[in-house]
Design a protein around this motif. Structure first.
Motif, mmCIF file in Angstrom:
data_model
loop_
_atom_site.group_PDB
_atom_site.id
_atom_site.type_symbol
_atom_site.label_atom_id
_atom_site.label_comp_id
_atom_site.label_asym_id
_atom_site.label_seq_id
_atom_site.Cartn_x
_atom_site.Cartn_y
_atom_site.Cartn_z
ATOM 1 N N ILE A 380 0.866 -1.182 0.000
ATOM 2 C CA ILE A 380 0.000 0.000 0.000
ATOM 3 C C ILE A 380 0.897 1.224 0.000
ATOM 4 O O ILE A 380 1.737 1.398 0.896
ATOM 5 C CB ILE A 380 -0.922 -0.004 1.231
ATOM 6 N N HIS A 381 0.723 2.059 -1.012
ATOM 7 C CA HIS A 381 1.550 3.265 -1.150
ATOM 8 C C HIS A 381 0.640 4.476 -1.130
ATOM 9 O O HIS A 381 -0.251 4.623 -1.975
ATOM 10 C CB HIS A 381 2.336 3.207 -2.474
ATOM 11 N N LEU A 382 0.845 5.354 -0.148
ATOM 12 C CA LEU A 382 0.039 6.557 0.008
ATOM 13 C C LEU A 382 0.938 7.784 -0.053
ATOM 14 O O LEU A 382 2.050 7.788 0.497
ATOM 15 C CB LEU A 382 -0.704 6.547 1.344
ATOM 16 N N THR A 383 0.451 8.834 -0.721
ATOM 17 C CA THR A 383 1.149 10.115 -0.734
ATOM 18 C C THR A 383 0.138 11.216 -0.436
ATOM 19 O O THR A 383 -1.066 10.980 -0.351
ATOM 20 C CB THR A 383 1.816 10.388 -2.098
ATOM 21 N N HIS A 384 0.643 12.437 -0.326
ATOM 22 C CA HIS A 384 -0.244 13.572 -0.070
ATOM 23 C C HIS A 384 -0.820 14.148 -1.351
ATOM 24 O O HIS A 384 -1.695 15.022 -1.296
ATOM 25 C CB HIS A 384 0.514 14.676 0.679
ATOM 26 N N ASP A 385 -0.339 13.698 -2.492
ATOM 27 C CA ASP A 385 -0.833 14.230 -3.761
ATOM 28 C C ASP A 385 -2.309 13.898 -3.938
ATOM 29 O O ASP A 385 -2.776 12.824 -3.537
ATOM 30 C CB ASP A 385 -0.041 13.647 -4.932
ATOM 31 N N GLU A 386 -3.028 14.810 -4.552
ATOM 32 C CA GLU A 386 -4.437 14.570 -4.849
ATOM 33 C C GLU A 386 -4.563 13.447 -5.879
ATOM 34 O O GLU A 386 -3.701 13.303 -6.753
ATOM 35 C CB GLU A 386 -5.095 15.835 -5.378
ATOM 36 N N PRO A 387 -5.605 12.630 -5.794
ATOM 37 C CA PRO A 387 -5.785 11.558 -6.779
ATOM 38 C C PRO A 387 -5.823 12.127 -8.196
ATOM 39 O O PRO A 387 -6.411 13.194 -8.434
ATOM 40 C CB PRO A 387 -7.132 10.946 -6.398
ATOM 41 N N ASP A 388 -5.198 11.422 -9.106
ATOM 42 C CA ASP A 388 -5.138 11.875 -10.498
ATOM 43 C C ASP A 388 -5.452 10.684 -11.407
ATOM 44 O O ASP A 388 -4.558 10.038 -11.943
ATOM 45 C CB ASP A 388 -3.746 12.445 -10.801
#
Length: 969
Positions: A380-388
């Motif tokens: 599971i990879h999460l970032t702060h970037d908005e979904p694109d």
């Protein structure tokens, strides 16, 4: 010198400048804890201790010590010693960095017997985590058993615990004083908490961690609901206070400042109470990762709210107990869990590696192979970037004149983290978010990994009549929506009646008037594709209403039922009667037991053996208030267990159970079960508490006497062949042992899982494959000496004969019986018939049977004019299948009844029982004729039963695929 330190040292609540060292001793002593750095500096710990609750091993109560060592240097290695009473325990630890930008942690849950401990030691050494997060259920039995923590945790990985700190939260198996002593109170000395260490939080680097005790709702409220009892005020207040604290914590300045908010608790997203309480808080407070366990399955979910999507990810960790590594990704044609379209993956895992930086969370879930090697299950990879998520090849296609439009697109995740696909559709410039794809009954969210492309299909309905312009990206569709169908239907439910209404069915559905004006319509009820009944109903414009049909069947059997345009559902109406062999009770109290299925019964060396080989083979001691045992009881089963549960079967295989379910709530009075790995589990329930314990191993392939005793004052004990296996303390005198005296005592069978309100029982059942030679139930808790005497002299009546309520040895089994119908007149009886002498001529008997060759059934048809004197009779030997018998030679009469004699065979080749499904008699009266039926439970109950004739159980072997109940049973 005898060793005083029995567990530990182990490390808790690590920080940059302090740490907590804990250990357990038999007796108090003058202990000193010293930490030394490489430069020779020494730091003394602030030592304190508390006495534990006494246990069988330590009657005075062992001692839990903690030492908080402060003013340490960040990111520094220290050697430490615990000295006292001539003993020295030594290890080392690292303090945490002051402001780390990268966290490296291990997570695990449900370690229980921790067969993976040797594998986990290697992982801990390789990964060198800063600390460990344990999601609960260290005990395999209960938090009331001291040995569970010693045997399953402290003695399994002592070196890891002495060098690597850990944070702990309650699991449902951890409810009890020993978990609290080992972890709650010790953590509670230093963590940020409002309740002494049950629920707490801490900050480390870029992350804010909130660890929650979910037992108040996931265990105690669930117990209350499942056991049909109100939740006590104290627990309700605890729930409310905890939920309030969680929200305040997640919105605190520290949590808002953190780059990541991580929630951890034992119960997972799919738990109904956790879903009700925690999910809204987690999403409202923008927690990005929520960790759970409990189910022993790996489950990955995202928010079903398209505004949140994969911004909040829910992970249920698998069990750390045994090697398991499986992964199943979502399929567009079928949901992984029928009631959860937001579940995107399932499988099995043993532990997780959690890496957190300011920019990203990387969570890798692993399972062990049989050789101890680790296999990656999921990442599971999460970032702060908005979904694109970019959509191309968009197609809009009208499906009908009711506004249904198919939306097709190729979705590609152009972003840096997993993302939920959400199509924004404009309908006459009004925006609608579409995040469920696939067919309606299997529609589900679609989560894409970075760079992943997937074709998606959804259905959108334009509701308002008139012209619509739909737009998705550059794709556009113009359509006209006609006046909608008058009524639309949803949520059809069908259930059979019980007791006196067993020949009835209730079918209900939600109906909606889609029009702006009033309508008067007919709604049909279909049975086996034919209209059985209609309701003429008045609806106001856009009114939504629940419609209910009550239908009475003339014959028992299986029926396909539907309302209006809905797909049919099956309902079973009780019909036939049969022999259910009765096992006579030697106690003298008349608690005759029922022998179900087709078990083989044979005599071996003077004792009888009943082989429970098939799922339907089990013993049922009928429910009776006379079996109430408010102060305590004893259950005994002599069994030769054939095998353990297969992976495809439910575990918790029952030696003896009384209650609605073998677990998952305070749903039983007693349970003696075999866990799928061979361990023995025991338990009672009192008030809304499931008070269970673990101890001993089942003897597979050999005879053994299994005994469980419980007394409110003395506590619970379990034995195998007279040898003590486990003990738990007693309960307060004002506690109430749940009796469940409206439920049978089962040997070899039980329901298992949460009680589903719509059907009043759990979804699953479980079965014990083995042979049984004797069963006893006492209405008091026996002592170890009394149990030993019975074990050594199993054929003797033994001690406490007045409290011996049930004693089965299978030497006397009743295999015959009769049923006599009521005297029945062919039509509604008019007293004028007495003077008019208008008689009926009975023409034909139609009888449907299931009749094995080894069994027999004989019917005697009797006619009468006064229901007292038999005018004439005809005897018939029934055969298997459908019997057509000419009875026209009987004289005309006013009344008819049928006496049926049943005989079964019970022996070494099996149990063979006759079953009578229905009678139908054709009667004529001048030009009129009618049919007389005996085919439903109320029909038969108007008559008289003798001997071993009765009704077969309903739906005990049925699964209910329409309901979701994720358990590890």
């Amino acid at each position: 010198m005898n060793k005083n330190i029995i567990n530990g040292p182990y490390l808790l609540d690590p920080r940059a400048t302090q740490i907590t060292v804990a250990w357990e001793t038999i007796e108090p002593a003058d202990f000193k804890v010293t930490a030394s750095s490489a430069d020779g500096a020494e730091y003394l710990g602030d030592v304190a201790y508390e006495r534990e609750v006494p246990c069988q091993e330590y009657p005075k109560g062992a001692c839990i010590y903690t030492a908080v060592i402060k003013e340490l240097a960040p990111a520094t290695e220290y050697a430490y010693t615990v000295t006292g009473g001539g003993e020295v325990a030594a290890a080392s630890f690292h303090t945490l960095p002051e402001a780390p930008t990268h966290l490296h942690l291990l997570t695990l849950s449900d370690s229980h017997l921790f067969h993976n401990s040797e594998f986990f030691k290697k992982v801990a050494a390789q990964e060198a985590p800063e600390f460990i997060l344990h999601g609960g259920d260290i005990s395999f039995g209960t938090g009331y058993q001291h040995d569970q923590y010693q045997d399953n945790w402290f003695h399994k990985i002592p070196d890891v615990l002495a060098r690597t700190p850990a944070y702990y939260i309650h699991g449902n198996h951890d409810d009890g004083p020993y978990y609290d002593a080992f972890f709650t109170a010790t953590q509670g000395r230093t963590v940020h908490t409002a309740d002494g260490g049950n629920t707490f939080s801490f900050d480390y680097g870029p992350a804010h961690f909130t660890l929650v005790d979910s037992n108040p709702w996931g265990l105690f409220e669930m117990n209350a609901v499942n056991s049909e009892m109100p939740l006590d005020r104290e627990t309700r207040k605890r729930i409310d206070d905890t939920l309030k604290w969680i929200e305040e914590d997640l919105t605190s300045p520290a949590a808002k400042k953190a780059k990541w908010r991580i929630l951890m608790m034992h119960h997972p997203y799919t738990d109904p109470f956790n879903n009700r309480y925690i999910v809204p808080i987690a999403e409202r407070c923008q927690a990005q990762l929520v960790l759970g366990g409990h189910l022993h399955y790996y489950i990955k979910s995202v928010s079903v709210d398209p505004k949140v999507g994969a911004r909040t990810v829910y992970v249920c960790e698998g069990s750390a107990q045994d090697p398991e590594a499986e992964y199943t990704s979502a399929r567009e044609d079928k949901r992984l869990l029928s009631e959860f379209p937001e579940v995107t993956a399932t499988g099995r895992s043993n532990y997780g590696v959690l890496d957190v930086t300011e920019e990203a969370i990387d969570y890798r879930l692993y399972g062990f192979e049989a050789d101890g090697s680790s296999k990656l299950v999921d990442t599971i990879h999460l970032t702060h970037d908005e979904p694109d998520v970019e959509f191309t090849d968009i197609e809009l296609r009208r499906l009908d004149n009711n506004g249904n439009v198919e939306v097709r697109a190729l979705a590609e995740n152009k972003g840096t983290a997993m993302a939920e696909a959400v199509i924004n559709l404009l309908d006459n410039k009004c925006e609608h978010a579409i995040n469920l794809f696939g067919s309606e009954e299997n529609s589900q969210v679609a989560v894409l990994e970075p760079g992943e492309r997937r074709k998606l299909t959804a259905v959108y309905q334009a509701v308002q009549p008139g012209e619509h312009t739909l737009r998705v990206g550059e794709a556009q569709l113009k359509l006209v929506v006609f006046e909608p169908t008058q009524l639309s239907f949803a949520h059809m439910r069908v259930c059979a009646g019980q007791g006196e209404a067993a020949d009835c069915m209730i079918a209900g559905i939600e109906a909606t008037n889609n029009l702006d004006h009033e309508i008067f319509v007919s709604v049909p009820l279909y049975i086996n594709q034919r209209i059985a009944e209609t309701k003429s109903l008045f609806f106001r414009g856009h009114e939504k209403r629940y419609i209910e049909f009550h239908y009475k069947f003339q014959q028992g059997g299986e029926y396909q039922v539907s309302i209006a345009d809905q797909l049919p559902k099956e309902v079973s109406i009780e019909g036939g009667i049969r022999i259910i062999p009765r096992i006579l009770d030697k106690s003298g109290h008349g608690h005759t037991a029922l022998l179900h299925g087709s078990p083989k019964v044979r005599e071996v060396d003077g004792h009888m053996e009943v082989a429970l080989e098939q799922y339907g083979d089990y013993i049922e001691i009928s429910a009776s208030r006379d079996l109430r045992a408010p102060q305590g009881f004893t259950g005994m089963v002599w069994a030769d267990i054939d095998r353990l549960a297969r992976p495809s079967e439910m575990g918790h295989n029952p030696l003896m159970v009384r209650g609605k379910s073998v677990g998952w709530g305070a749903t039983y009075c007693l349970r003696m079960v075999v866990e799928r790995a061979g361990g023995l589990k025991w338990g009672i329930c009192h008030d809304i508490t499931e008070y269970s314990w673990q101890g001993g191993e089942a003897k597979i392939g050999e005879w053994a006497q299994y005994t469980m005793t419980f007394d409110k004052k003395a506590g619970g004990d379990s034995y195998c062949d007279g040898t003590p296996l486990a003990h738990v303390a007693g309960i307060s005198d004002d506690s109430e042992i749940r009796q469940w005296d409206d439920q049978p005592i089962f040997v070899g069978y039980s329901y298992i899982g949460h009680v589903i309100p719509e059907i009043g029982r759990p979804k699953y059942f479980t079965h014990l494959p083995g042979r049984i030679s004797q069963v006893r139930f006492y209405k008091k808790g026996l002592t170890a000496e009394e149990n030993r005497e019975i074990y050594e002299h199993p054929e003797a009546e033994g001690p406490e004969r007045d409290d011996l309520a049930v004693w089965l040895d299978f030497h006397s089994i009743l295999k015959v019986g009769t049923h006599t119908t009521e005297w029945r007149h062919p039509a509604i009886y008019d007293p004028a018939f007495k003077t008019q002498k208008k008689y009926w001529h009975f023409k034909q008997l139609k009888a449907k049977t299931h009749l094995p060759l080894q069994a027999s059934m004989r019917a005697t048809i009797e006619v009468s004019d006064d229901m007292a004197t038999v005018k004439a009779s005809r005897q018939i030997v029934l055969k298997d299948g459908t019997n057509y018998v000419d009875i026209s030679n009987l004289p005309e009469a006013q009344y008819l009844r049928i006496v049926t004699e049943f005989a079964a065979e019970v022996g070494p080749d099996g149990t063979f029982v006759p079953e009578l499904l229905s009678y139908q008699v054709v009667a004529e009266n001048e030009r009129d004729f009618t049919d007389m039926f005996w085919s439903t439970r109320p029909d038969w109950e108007r008559g008289c039963f003798t001997g071993a004739v009765g009704f077969p159980p309903v739906d005990r072997l049925r699964d209910y695929p329409e309901y979701t109940d994720v358990i590890h049973g």
